[in-house]
Design an enzyme around this catalytic site. Structure first.
Site, PDB file in Angstrom:
ATOM      1  N   ASN A  84       5.577  -7.424   1.952  1.00  0.00           N
ATOM      2  CA  ASN A  84       6.135  -8.594   2.664  1.00  0.00           C
ATOM      3  C   ASN A  84       5.290  -9.021   3.870  1.00  0.00           C
ATOM      4  O   ASN A  84       5.225 -10.206   4.189  1.00  0.00           O
ATOM      5  CB  ASN A  84       7.594  -8.347   3.057  1.00  0.00           C
ATOM      6  CG  ASN A  84       7.795  -7.101   3.894  1.00  0.00           C
ATOM      7  OD1 ASN A  84       6.959  -6.196   3.865  1.00  0.00           O
ATOM      8  ND2 ASN A  84       8.881  -7.036   4.618  1.00  0.00           N
ATOM      9  N   GLU A 179      10.363   3.512   7.782  1.00  0.00           N
ATOM     10  CA  GLU A 179      11.008   2.259   8.182  1.00  0.00           C
ATOM     11  C   GLU A 179      11.475   1.570   6.924  1.00  0.00           C
ATOM     12  O   GLU A 179      10.674   1.105   6.123  1.00  0.00           O
ATOM     13  CB  GLU A 179      10.031   1.393   8.969  1.00  0.00           C
ATOM     14  CG  GLU A 179      10.755   0.552   9.996  1.00  0.00           C
ATOM     15  CD  GLU A 179      10.560  -0.913   9.754  1.00  0.00           C
ATOM     16  OE1 GLU A 179       9.555  -1.439  10.223  1.00  0.00           O
ATOM     17  OE2 GLU A 179      11.410  -1.523   9.089  1.00  0.00           O
ATOM     18  N   CYS A 213      12.243  -6.999   6.966  1.00  0.00           N
ATOM     19  CA  CYS A 213      13.270  -5.963   7.081  1.00  0.00           C
ATOM     20  C   CYS A 213      14.279  -6.343   8.153  1.00  0.00           C
ATOM     21  O   CYS A 213      15.452  -5.994   8.058  1.00  0.00           O
ATOM     22  CB  CYS A 213      12.626  -4.609   7.385  1.00  0.00           C
ATOM     23  SG  CYS A 213      11.438  -4.633   8.714  1.00  0.00           S
TER      24      CYS A 213
HETATM   25  P1  NDP Z   1       8.886  -0.167  -2.377  1.00  0.00           P
HETATM   26  O1  NDP Z   1       9.644   0.531  -1.342  1.00  0.00           O
HETATM   27  O2  NDP Z   1       8.947   0.379  -3.755  1.00  0.00           O
HETATM   28  O3  NDP Z   1       7.321  -0.264  -1.974  1.00  0.00           O
HETATM   29  C1  NDP Z   1       6.795   0.041  -0.715  1.00  0.00           C
HETATM   30  C2  NDP Z   1       5.464   0.774  -0.854  1.00  0.00           C
HETATM   31  O4  NDP Z   1       5.672   2.055  -1.444  1.00  0.00           O
HETATM   32  C3  NDP Z   1       4.468   0.066  -1.775  1.00  0.00           C
HETATM   33  O5  NDP Z   1       3.154   0.266  -1.301  1.00  0.00           O
HETATM   34  C4  NDP Z   1       4.685   0.784  -3.070  1.00  0.00           C
HETATM   35  O6  NDP Z   1       3.607   0.658  -3.955  1.00  0.00           O
HETATM   36  C5  NDP Z   1       4.830   2.208  -2.594  1.00  0.00           C
HETATM   37  N1  NDP Z   1       5.477   3.109  -3.533  1.00  0.00           N
HETATM   38  C6  NDP Z   1       6.232   2.827  -4.643  1.00  0.00           C
HETATM   39  N2  NDP Z   1       6.671   3.952  -5.221  1.00  0.00           N
HETATM   40  C7  NDP Z   1       6.194   4.997  -4.489  1.00  0.00           C
HETATM   41  C8  NDP Z   1       6.318   6.412  -4.565  1.00  0.00           C
HETATM   42  N3  NDP Z   1       7.035   7.004  -5.510  1.00  0.00           N
HETATM   43  N4  NDP Z   1       5.718   7.154  -3.629  1.00  0.00           N
HETATM   44  C9  NDP Z   1       4.998   6.586  -2.630  1.00  0.00           C
HETATM   45  N5  NDP Z   1       4.844   5.254  -2.502  1.00  0.00           N
HETATM   46  C10 NDP Z   1       5.439   4.456  -3.409  1.00  0.00           C
HETATM   47  O7  NDP Z   1       9.307  -1.673  -2.350  1.00  0.00           O
HETATM   48  P2  NDP Z   1       9.457  -2.688  -3.556  1.00  0.00           P
HETATM   49  O8  NDP Z   1       8.237  -3.464  -3.674  1.00  0.00           O
HETATM   50  O9  NDP Z   1       9.896  -2.006  -4.809  1.00  0.00           O
HETATM   51  O10 NDP Z   1      10.665  -3.606  -3.045  1.00  0.00           O
HETATM   52  C11 NDP Z   1      12.003  -3.296  -3.399  1.00  0.00           C
HETATM   53  C12 NDP Z   1      12.961  -3.701  -2.308  1.00  0.00           C
HETATM   54  O11 NDP Z   1      12.643  -2.987  -1.121  1.00  0.00           O
HETATM   55  C13 NDP Z   1      12.895  -5.159  -1.904  1.00  0.00           C
HETATM   56  O12 NDP Z   1      13.688  -5.937  -2.716  1.00  0.00           O
HETATM   57  C14 NDP Z   1      13.424  -5.092  -0.509  1.00  0.00           C
HETATM   58  O13 NDP Z   1      14.819  -5.129  -0.539  1.00  0.00           O
HETATM   59  C15 NDP Z   1      12.964  -3.753   0.000  1.00  0.00           C
HETATM   60  N6  NDP Z   1      11.765  -3.809   0.855  1.00  0.00           N
HETATM   61  C16 NDP Z   1      11.919  -3.600   2.178  1.00  0.00           C
HETATM   62  C17 NDP Z   1      10.844  -3.678   3.026  1.00  0.00           C
HETATM   63  C18 NDP Z   1      10.990  -3.463   4.482  1.00  0.00           C
HETATM   64  O14 NDP Z   1      10.147  -3.927   5.251  1.00  0.00           O
HETATM   65  N7  NDP Z   1      12.002  -2.758   4.923  1.00  0.00           N
HETATM   66  C19 NDP Z   1       9.518  -4.011   2.536  1.00  0.00           C
HETATM   67  C20 NDP Z   1       9.444  -4.178   1.104  1.00  0.00           C
HETATM   68  C21 NDP Z   1      10.535  -4.081   0.321  1.00  0.00           C
HETATM   69  P3  NDP Z   1       3.576  -0.561  -4.992  1.00  0.00           P
HETATM   70  O15 NDP Z   1       4.069  -1.792  -4.307  1.00  0.00           O
HETATM   71  O16 NDP Z   1       2.163  -0.645  -5.346  1.00  0.00           O
HETATM   72  O17 NDP Z   1       4.503  -0.164  -6.099  1.00  0.00           O
END
Ligand code: NDP
Length: 456
Positions: A84, A179, A213
């Site tokens: 994001n 976070e 977030c």
């Molecule tokens: P994730 O939490 O899955 O992704 C965040 C990061 O973690 C990405 O770099 C992702 O890689 C990585 N990741 C994924 N799986 C693993 C794992 N098992 N171990 C370590 N790292 C991992 O977010 P999503 O993209 O799936 O979003 C899903 C929901 O999360 C959104 O709809 C939103 O509600 C929330 N979200 C909240 C955020 C915040 O700032 N609080 C930010 C983003 C999402 P990759 O993307 O390459 O899979």
């Protein structure tokens, strides 16, 4: 690096916009703006917060010793970043981790790898030695591999993935700072400045297409002002220009940045409407290229609806009518999340009193999200919204481990409490300790339960 970011602002904004589909102004204001502030902030604060500290003598057992604390880098820090804010939520954590003396493995989201690479190029161009910062691209497995390789992990993303990261880090006994998601409430009390409340709600719910977030994800409005507030919000939201990003000022709201995100927004709206919510404006996709969803305001919502319980992460603002401030606080706290909240009331003092009743890591009164720019304040979620915090002194100390040093040059050949034990000596020590530990006259004492404190 701040100079490099300023000189490459257009290149950075181009890549961020291309990777996320966000409005160019969102890229400039939130991402470049934050990054520039963070670079200046850590450069100013880090030397003091990382310096060795002298601690004053803390008890009779330590007479003649010098006490100090050193803040030692952990070694290799893993920064796992979401899509994001591919610059602010990646470089934002890389800066204090590097500044504290660590090397960093940065794992950006698979949806936004190019921004991270460009930022790393910038740091190298500014003289960061090879190998001190590496960008690891790939999907979730790459993130998991990073957790397995580092000495500490800083993760930003969803609560579900945060839990998986914490479990993996726990197996290796390395610290994890998380976070995570939020469902931030805004409370609008009957005495609030409704124009400011409405403008703030609209901006901080729709900015970055709601994918922050700290977005305002639900509004709880006292009955007396609910209708007027909802009308003001709907009027402003209906006037927003949504579209594929162009130059600065071209659109107000850009697209959803990750695959599947628009379906979550659609599902939350459909669920709410099926349970009786009213769509004040929006409520549909915008046809054409880009994942565009019309900024949407819902009223007649209830706490049971998905849009009031789950993180939507899209341009959706549900507004709920509450009888009074007590109901507003109860509904606000009835959530697994506890990232941030905001309160609108004429009196800052009253707002602070309400803030003290809210289960949230950051609260703004007559404002929202500004705590993210208050870099001296710790920013971290309560409950399922996170563990640890970024910003403030803890936001850089977490990338170090403390080493306590007790040192002395001249000490007696043998300390009083050591072998051989003698009853008279142990008794003498106990009596000296009791005397030294007794509260001194004039100091406040702990009151016995049910009795008034003697005070000073
Ligand atoms: P994730 O939490 O899955 O992704 C965040 C990061 O973690 C990405 O770099 C992702 O890689 C990585 N990741 C994924 N799986 C693993 C794992 N098992 N171990 C370590 N790292 C991992 O977010 P999503 O993209 O799936 O979003 C899903 C929901 O999360 C959104 O709809 C939103 O509600 C929330 N979200 C909240 C955020 C915040 O700032 N609080 C930010 C983003 C999402 P990759 O993307 O390459 O899979």
């Amino acid at each position: 690096m701040a100079r490099w970011v300023g000189e490459h602002a257009d290149d950075l904004a181009d890549v961020i916009v291309a990777e996320t589909g966000k409005a160019r102004d969102d890229a400039v204001i939130a991402e470049l703006g934050y990054t520039l502030q963070a670079l200046a902030f850590w450069a100013r604060r880090a030397p003091g917060w990382l310096a060795d500290e002298r601690v004053r003598w803390a008890g009779p057992a330590l007479v003649g010793r010098r006490l100090s604390v050193r803040h030692v880098p952990l070694g290799l820090v893993g920064v796992i970043a979401p899509w994001n804010y591919p610059l602010a939520n990646a470089l934002g954590d890389v800066i204090p981790a590097l500044t504290a003396g660590n090397a960093v493995l940065l794992k950006p989201s698979e949806h936004t790898p190019r921004t991270a690479r460009l930022a790393a190029d910038g740091l190298r161009a500014c003289g960061l030695p090879d190998g001190v910062l590496e960008v690891v691209t790939g999907a979730g497995e790459a993130g998991a591999a990073v957790v397995d390789a580092v000495d500490m992990v800083m993760f930003t993303g969803s609560t579900a993935t945060g839990r998986a990261v914490a479990e993996r880090a726990g197996r290796r006994l390395i610290p994890a700072s998380l976070e995570l998601g939020g469902k931030d409430p805004m409370l609008v009390l009957a005495d609030a400045d409704l124009e400011r409340a409405a403008n703030t709600a609209v901006y901080y719910a729709m900015q970055n297409a709601g994918q922050t977030c700290l977005s305002i994800e639900r509004v709880l409005v006292e009955d007396a002002v609910h209708d007027r507030f909802a009308a003001l919000v709907a009027e402003r939201v209906a006037a927003l220009r949504t579209g594929r990003p162009g130059g600065l000022g071209a659109v107000d709201v850009g697209g959803l940045s990750a695959p599947g995100q628009i379906e979550i927004v659609e599902a939350h709206v459909a669920d709410a409407v099926a349970q009786g919510a009213a769509v004040m404006c929006g409520g549909h996709r915008i046809t054409g290229p880009g994942d565009l969803y019309a900024p949407t305001v819902l009223t007649s919502v209830t706490p049971a609806m998905r849009c009031m319980r789950e993180e939507t992460f899209g341009p959706l603002l549900p507004i709920m009518r509450v009888a009074d401030v007590d109901e507003a606080v109860a509904v606000a706290n009835d959530s697994p999340y506890g990232l941030a909240a905001s309160v609108f009331t004429r009196s800052a003092r009253r707002g602070e009193a309400v803030a003290a009743r809210l289960e949230a890591g950051s609260v703004a009164v007559n404002d929202a999200m500004v705590f993210f720019a208050a870099l001296d304040l710790p920013m971290g979620g309560w409950k399922d919204s996170g563990v640890g915090s970024r910003h403030g002194i803890g936001g850089i100390r977490k990338y170090t481990r403390a080493q306590s040093v007790v040192a002395a040059s001249r000490l007696p050949r043998r300390d009083l409490h050591t072998y051989p034990y003698r009853a008279w000596r142990t008794r003498l020590l106990l009596s000296a300790l009791r005397r030294l530990s007794a509260p001194r006259r004039g100091r406040p004492r702990l009151a016995a339960p049910g009795r008034r404190s003697p005070g000073r």
